[in-house]
Scaffold this active site. Structure first.
Site, mmCIF file in Angstrom:
data_model
loop_
_atom_site.group_PDB
_atom_site.id
_atom_site.type_symbol
_atom_site.label_atom_id
_atom_site.label_comp_id
_atom_site.label_asym_id
_atom_site.label_seq_id
_atom_site.Cartn_x
_atom_site.Cartn_y
_atom_site.Cartn_z
ATOM 1 N N HIS A 115 30.085 24.053 -44.798
ATOM 2 C CA HIS A 115 29.287 23.442 -43.735
ATOM 3 C C HIS A 115 28.183 22.604 -44.379
ATOM 4 C CE1 HIS A 115 30.838 27.178 -41.550
ATOM 5 N NE2 HIS A 115 31.533 26.141 -41.106
ATOM 6 N N ALA A 162 24.830 29.573 -44.593
ATOM 7 C CA ALA A 162 23.497 29.866 -44.077
ATOM 8 C C ALA A 162 23.547 29.654 -42.560
ATOM 9 C CB ALA A 162 22.452 28.921 -44.705
ATOM 10 N N GLU A 208 25.924 34.980 -45.585
ATOM 11 C CA GLU A 208 25.004 34.145 -44.811
ATOM 12 C C GLU A 208 23.645 34.318 -45.457
ATOM 13 O OE1 GLU A 208 25.676 32.074 -42.463
ATOM 14 O OE2 GLU A 208 27.707 32.616 -41.846
#
Length: 341
Positions: free
Chosen positions: A118, A229, A302
């Site tokens: 991402h 994240a 994460e």
């Protein structure tokens, strides 16, 4: 239920009184999002880009800088580092991977690490670079690291979504990427949605290239680690459904020890567990795909934080985030060496 809401500056004067009137508790996390974005993505013209020794691991780097760094390391540490491409992106950029480890024998078990699936999650690529740095710097002095690099190969992809990452630097935006063919809850068929699943499984060249690479080495690769994240969680399958994986006890034990190791650095507590129950049900997880394809230890990190900075984690937090995460990754890897055959 806690949710983050982004509103135009002039709308906050209407929204905040409404929330007060409705007795809804709220906290202003970032008062000026535009300034925060501009601060993070401003050009840094004074970095030393000439040598690996001068490379600053405590700032975010552009795609070009990261790829140049990979190339230099493959030349200066050729005994431990090889650089290669697994394919090309939608826009024609090479998909570079580093193979890290001592070339002592023809076959060694391996760990796959990817960051930057991402594009807006810049702390991911920062960690991938940090991991390589730590591995090379401590190989001679740390017995655990020496054992890891002698007995395993690490395939490290610092930026998976190269087009999106480059776009996020030049256009201050973000992309999502989907690499799983199990689609149910948590996925969208609308191209403009964050959770867009694509027209069909492995529709994107980046995903297809990595999937092909992993499938060819599914017997060799024993762990898949993907870095994202934010939320401060260590997740494992399944993500797309509520179900217990067959080797739950081994994976749960590895996760428990990893988050304890992480917490020992700065006291940051990570939640851990199956992604579906710990976070939410979501389709399209590369972690689920890796597990379904025979990789027994599949984790998604994460990283920091829990929402105050969100995707705009300041550069001052790169070092502590990477330092603590390094402890968790080493812990998982040592678990593999002890338990995995």
């Amino acid at each position: 239920i806690v949710t983050d809401v982004r509103v135009p500056g002039n709308s906050s004067q209407i929204l905040l009184p409404y929330l007060q009137q409705a007795n809804i508790k709220y906290t202003v996390l970032i008062s000026d999002l535009q300034k925060a974005i501009e601060k993070q993505s401003g050009l840094r013209l004074y970095r030393n880009r000439r040598s690996v020794a001068g490379y600053n691991y405590e700032v975010y780097h552009s795609l070009e800088e990261i790829q140049s760094w990979m190339y230099r390391l493959s030349k200066t540490h050729s005994d431990l580092v090889q650089m290669f491409s697994v394919g090309k992106s939608y826009e024609g950029r090479p998909l570079f991977v580093l193979k890290l480890g001592k070339r002592s024998r023809s076959y060694k078990r391996a760990v796959w690490i990817d960051c930057g699936i991402h594009a807006r999650e810049w702390i991911g690529p920062a960690f991938c670079q940090w991991f390589v740095k730590e591995a090379l710097q401590t190989y001679q002095t740390d017995p655990a690291m020496r054992r890891m690099l002698n007995q395993l190969y690490f395939y490290i992809m610092p930026v998976f979504n190269v087009d999106g990452y480059h776009f996020s630097w030049t256009n201050v935006s973000s992309f999502a990427n989907v690499s799983e063919n199990i689609l149910d809850e948590g996925a969208s068929f609308h191209p403009c949605d964050d959770t867009y699943c694509g027209p069909f499984p492995e529709s994107e060249p980046e995903v297809k290239a990595v999937a092909h690479f992993l499938r060819k080495r599914r017997k060799q690769i024993k762990a898949y680690l993907s870095f994202h994240a934010y939320a401060q969680m260590l997740l494992y399958p399944y993500s797309y459904k509520y179900a217990t994986i067959p080797n739950f006890s081994c994976v749960e034990s590895a996760a428990y020890n990893a988050v304890n190791a992480l917490q020992s650095a700065y006291g940051i507590r990570y939640r851990y567990g199956p992604a579906s129950t710990t976070l939410y049900v979501s389709s399209g997880s590369s972690m689920d795909w890796a597990y379904k394809n025979g990789i027994p230890y599949a984790f998604a990190f994460e990283l920091r934080d829990t929402g105050h900075f969100g995707f705009l984690l300041p550069e001052t937090l790169i070092k502590p985030t990477c330092t603590e995460t390094m402890l968790a990754v080493k812990n998982i890897t040592m678990h593999l060496l002890k338990k995995c055959h």
